[in-house]
Design an enzyme around this catalytic site. Structure first.
Site, PDB file in Angstrom:
ATOM      1  N   CYS A 272       0.857  -1.198   0.000  1.00  0.00           N
ATOM      2  CA  CYS A 272       0.000   0.000   0.000  1.00  0.00           C
ATOM      3  C   CYS A 272       0.883   1.235   0.000  1.00  0.00           C
ATOM      4  CB  CYS A 272      -0.867   0.018   1.260  1.00  0.00           C
ATOM      5  SG  CYS A 272      -1.851  -1.455   1.440  1.00  0.00           S
TER       6      CYS A 272
ATOM      7  N   ARG B  45       3.902   0.844  -6.756  1.00  0.00           N
ATOM      8  CA  ARG B  45       3.821  -0.168  -5.696  1.00  0.00           C
ATOM      9  C   ARG B  45       2.686  -1.150  -5.944  1.00  0.00           C
ATOM     10  NH1 ARG B  45       6.414   1.816  -0.962  1.00  0.00           N
ATOM     11  NH2 ARG B  45       4.980   0.842   0.467  1.00  0.00           N
TER      12      ARG B  45
ATOM     13  N   TRP C 158      -3.163  -2.064  -1.555  1.00  0.00           N
ATOM     14  CA  TRP C 158      -2.851  -3.374  -2.139  1.00  0.00           C
ATOM     15  C   TRP C 158      -3.522  -4.375  -1.204  1.00  0.00           C
ATOM     16  CZ3 TRP C 158      -0.747  -5.921  -6.188  1.00  0.00           C
ATOM     17  CH2 TRP C 158      -0.432  -7.255  -6.004  1.00  0.00           C
TER      18      TRP C 158
ATOM     19  N   ASN D  74      -0.487   0.739   6.013  1.00  0.00           N
ATOM     20  CA  ASN D  74       0.256  -0.183   5.152  1.00  0.00           C
ATOM     21  C   ASN D  74       0.830  -1.252   6.069  1.00  0.00           C
ATOM     22  OD1 ASN D  74       1.730  -1.483   3.201  1.00  0.00           O
ATOM     23  ND2 ASN D  74       3.442  -0.045   3.276  1.00  0.00           N
ATOM     24  N   GLY D  75       0.525  -2.522   5.781  1.00  0.00           N
ATOM     25  CA  GLY D  75       1.040  -3.610   6.617  1.00  0.00           C
ATOM     26  C   GLY D  75      -0.048  -4.623   6.913  1.00  0.00           C
TER      27      GLY D  75
ATOM     28  N   GLU E 154      14.115 -23.707 -11.252  1.00  0.00           N
ATOM     29  CA  GLU E 154      13.900 -22.265 -11.061  1.00  0.00           C
ATOM     30  C   GLU E 154      15.172 -21.494 -11.320  1.00  0.00           C
ATOM     31  OE1 GLU E 154      11.382 -20.585 -11.019  1.00  0.00           O
ATOM     32  OE2 GLU E 154      11.977 -18.630 -10.224  1.00  0.00           O
TER      33      GLU E 154
ATOM     34  N   LYS F 138      15.222 -18.473 -14.063  1.00  0.00           N
ATOM     35  CA  LYS F 138      15.629 -17.109 -13.683  1.00  0.00           C
ATOM     36  C   LYS F 138      16.721 -16.604 -14.619  1.00  0.00           C
ATOM     37  CE  LYS F 138      13.121 -15.562 -11.809  1.00  0.00           C
ATOM     38  NZ  LYS F 138      12.037 -16.506 -11.877  1.00  0.00           N
TER      39      LYS F 138
ATOM     40  N   GLU G 166      15.372 -16.368 -18.605  1.00  0.00           N
ATOM     41  CA  GLU G 166      14.283 -15.443 -18.980  1.00  0.00           C
ATOM     42  C   GLU G 166      14.732 -13.979 -18.937  1.00  0.00           C
ATOM     43  OE1 GLU G 166      10.802 -15.001 -16.487  1.00  0.00           O
ATOM     44  OE2 GLU G 166      11.853 -15.767 -14.759  1.00  0.00           O
TER      45      GLU G 166
ATOM     46  N   HIS H  55      21.653 -39.612 -20.000  1.00  0.00           N
ATOM     47  CA  HIS H  55      20.740 -40.174 -21.012  1.00  0.00           C
ATOM     48  C   HIS H  55      20.590 -39.244 -22.202  1.00  0.00           C
ATOM     49  CE1 HIS H  55      19.731 -43.461 -18.331  1.00  0.00           C
ATOM     50  NE2 HIS H  55      19.694 -42.570 -17.364  1.00  0.00           N
TER      51      HIS H  55
ATOM     52  N   LYS I 189       4.217  -9.929 -17.508  1.00  0.00           N
ATOM     53  CA  LYS I 189       4.188 -10.274 -16.086  1.00  0.00           C
ATOM     54  C   LYS I 189       3.079 -11.290 -15.810  1.00  0.00           C
ATOM     55  CE  LYS I 189       5.230 -10.292 -11.795  1.00  0.00           C
ATOM     56  NZ  LYS I 189       6.359 -11.168 -11.406  1.00  0.00           N
TER      57      LYS I 189
HETATM   58  C1  AGP Z   1       8.635 -16.421 -13.662  1.00  0.00           C
HETATM   59  O1  AGP Z   1       9.756 -15.586 -13.395  1.00  0.00           O
HETATM   60  C2  AGP Z   1       7.905 -15.994 -14.919  1.00  0.00           C
HETATM   61  N1  AGP Z   1       7.542 -14.632 -14.839  1.00  0.00           N
HETATM   62  C3  AGP Z   1       6.753 -16.925 -15.280  1.00  0.00           C
HETATM   63  O2  AGP Z   1       7.267 -18.224 -15.421  1.00  0.00           O
HETATM   64  C4  AGP Z   1       5.605 -16.975 -14.259  1.00  0.00           C
HETATM   65  O3  AGP Z   1       6.030 -17.656 -13.101  1.00  0.00           O
HETATM   66  C5  AGP Z   1       4.435 -17.749 -14.885  1.00  0.00           C
HETATM   67  O4  AGP Z   1       3.996 -17.047 -16.031  1.00  0.00           O
HETATM   68  C6  AGP Z   1       3.249 -17.948 -13.926  1.00  0.00           C
HETATM   69  O5  AGP Z   1       2.723 -16.708 -13.566  1.00  0.00           O
HETATM   70  P1  AGP Z   1       1.682 -16.652 -12.334  1.00  0.00           P
HETATM   71  O6  AGP Z   1       2.426 -17.106 -11.133  1.00  0.00           O
HETATM   72  O7  AGP Z   1       1.262 -15.217 -12.264  1.00  0.00           O
HETATM   73  O8  AGP Z   1       0.546 -17.569 -12.667  1.00  0.00           O
END
Ligand code: AGP
Length: 608
Positions: free
Chosen positions: A2, A27, A75, A101-102, A481, A485, A488, A504, A603
């Protein structure tokens, strides 16, 4: 998170508040509101949606005259984003207004106490407890009422407060949620973050925990929670406004990585009740948990990776089968869901099309769905039967870090609750795990302190063509992961492999100098992983190892080792991922990539 802005001075408060809130939009928020004293009473305007709605409703603030006020961008954490839940919240007589906020962790207990004293609540928020409690303690002395409230509430808060019968004063209070105050020739300001008031003053005071600030038009006083007056040093802000939105961090991704200790704590602590776990939002009794015969975890991307970890943790602790699916596969493979199955969908945004479709498919077949979601009021949050929120706050960077870490915590808690219901772990083991969980935020903080060392190592690989991540069990999930990271945001090709699977096929790709990151945090699998490391080393690989403190044996095989602090074997993902996040980030920064907005990515993937 927030956003809070407040002003008291010679100028009209509303336009200044609106301007400040606009600087805090980064934010993330889902509703807004403002309270201004007009010389006679406090006027309040609130609205779900964007700040523009509030600006239009108040004609840029003109319809809310007055020289003292507070504003808020919310938020949502408790209660969906709507007019009633938006801040400011106020007491029945409308003589006290609060923005917050919190998270007030004990708000339910306090709400029940006040309701027994005939207080009526209108919202679903934790914040409303603060203003009603202020009303309960208020006898004409705002500072006294505030300090009494601080001794009752538990959790995190940044507060802005105005009192109709003290219009010459504005109050700011802080515990954990950041809050600053500042002054210029026209008056005094409060804000959640520097950008909101940078245009008015560069001389600010950072409010510390349990401090109260009383702001008047031409001066400020600082107090402890025991009403002792204290003095503070001002800080001069020399950031430009763009940098300020990232609180001085170069990218939102780095800022969000550094928020992980707090967001992990925010997701964890409200669900720890003494030495027990209370996931109230599950709405499942121990009997219902005990009756669960199988869990299907469905998600995409990083959320899917936390699901893979969840499989190992839930199967290991609760001894029930867990199937993890990519949502885009689940929705079309005519999945077999048996009686006694529970579906868990994981999503930061709560809007991922494939994950939402998987949720709907499960519900269509008559199965209850639990959503582990970060965005309150999102589609998945609204359509799931029950929601376990990850209180990570808005995540701006496309590459998830803090939401991912919060999802892991949610899954650990779910697994432990299941194991408790099924009596598959002892009370002693359970208690020890609770203690290990509590240490995770500080351990993440410690690992984030390695950033310079990791940056130096990462700079060696900005020209790399292929980087591989390997591990077994939970370490395989961590590798997934770590690889995502990196690729991407740096656009370097990378793959994660179950360490035992390399031979394999993929091992044919290993050449002289190829970087292989081996994750080895599972003692029972150390030897196996080390032998896989030796296999790739024999083909010329350069080996980075991420392992537990004390596993020095690995130095025989690894060229570069990053150690993580001791924790329960089921929780190592929360720690081992930190150096891998930093590695991916610094390789991307070294390559000059657009870290917060990588090419081709969104996103939230709201289309198939
Ligand atoms: C992760 O860094 C990516 N931005 C992407 O894999 C993301 O995790 C995936 O699109 C799922 O998004 P969500 O958690 O909003 O469903």
């Amino acid at each position: 998170m927030c956003g809070i802005v407040g002003y008291i001075g010679t100028q009209a408060a509303a336009p200044i508040i609106l301007d400040g809130l606009a600087k805090l939009e980064y934010r993330g928020y889902d509703s807004t509101g403002m309270a201004v004293f007009d010389g006679n009473k406090i006027n309040i305007t609130k609205a779900p949606g964007r700040l523009k709605v509030l600006e239009e409703l108040t004609h840029g603030g003109e319809s809310m005259p007055g020289h003292v006020g507070v504003g808020h961008t919310r938020w949502a954490t408790h209660g969906v984003p709507n007019m009633t839940n938006a801040h400011p919240h106020f007491n029945k007589e409308g003589t006290i207004a609060v923005v917050h906020n919190g998270i007030i962790e004990n708000y339910l207990k306090l709400r029940h106490m006040l309701e027994e004293k005939e207080y009526q609540f209108v919202s679903e928020t934790d914040t409303e407890v603060v203003v009603q409690l202020l009303d309960y303690y208020y006898r004409g002395n705002p500072l006294e009422a505030i300090t009494k409230v601080l001794h009752r509430v538990e959790g995190s808060y940044g507060l802005g407060v105005i009192f109709a019968d003290h219009p010459d004063q504005l109050f700011a209070v802080r515990k954990d949620s950041p809050l600053i105050v500042g002054q210029n020739e026209t008056g005094c300001f409060i804000a959640s973050d520097v950008p909101a008031i940078l245009k008015y003053t560069r001389k600010v005071y950072y409010v510390e925990n349990q401090e109260i600030v009383r702001l008047r038009q031409d001066h400020m006083h600082f107090y402890t929670e025991d009403e002792e007056e204290i003095t503070k040093e001002a800080v001069y802000i020399d950031w430009d406004s763009n940098a300020a939105e990232k609180a001085g961090y170069e990218h939102f991704m780095l800022k969000e990585m550094y928020e992980q200790p707090k967001t992990v704590a925010d997701t964890l602590l409200p669900r720890l009740k003494g030495n027990d776990i209370d996931i109230e939002e599950l709405h499942m009794s121990n009997e219902e948990l005990e009756a669960v015969k199988k869990i299907h975890i469905v998600a995409c991307g990083s959320a899917y990776h936390t699901g893979v970890t969840g499989k190992y943790v839930i199967e290991g602790l609760a001894r029930i089968p867990v199937e993890v699916d990519l949502a885009s596969e689940f929705r079309y493979r005519n999945p077999i869901l048996e009686e006694g199955a529970m579906v868990v969908v994981i999503s930061q945004s709560g809007e991922t099309a494939d994950t939402l479709a998987a949720l709907r498919e499960s519900k269509k077949r008559g199965f209850k769905v639990l959503g582990i979601v970060n965005v309150v009021g999102s589609s998945i949050a609204r359509e799931a039967d029950n929601v376990m929120y990850t209180w990570a706050g808005p995540e701006i960077a496309v590459a998830t870090t803090k939401a991912y870490s919060a999802q892991l915590i949610a899954l650990y808690l779910l697994a432990m609750k299941m194991a408790q219901a099924k009596k598959t772990i002892s009370g002693e083991e359970f208690g020890a795990m609770i203690e290990d969980l509590k240490k995770i935020p500080d351990q993440i903080e410690l690992l984030l302190g390695n950033k310079e060392k990791i940056q130096r190592f990462a700079n060696r690989y900005i020209g790399a063509k292929d980087i591989f991540f390997i591990g077994r069990g939970i370490d395989y999930s961590i590798s997934l992961e770590g690889s995502l990271k990196l690729k991407e945001i740096s656009y370097i090709h990378s793959e994660a492999y179950a360490a035992g699977e390399l031979k394999h096929g993929t091992i044919s790709l290993i050449e002289e100098g190829t970087l292989v990151a081996a994750v080895a945090t599972q003692p029972a699998l150390y030897a196996k992983t080390i032998s896989n490391m030796i296999e790739v080393k024999a083909r010329g690989a350069f080996l980075l190892a991420v392992t537990n403190e004390g596993n020095n044996e690995i130095e025989k095989a690894a060229d570069y080792v990053i150690y993580i602090p001791k924790t329960n074997d089921y929780f190592t993902n929360s720690l081992a991922i930190i150096p891998l996040q930093l590695f991916g980030y610094y390789v991307a920064v070294g390559k000059g990539c657009d870290v917060d907005k990588p090419r081709n990515l969104a996103k939230s993937v709201t289309v198939e």
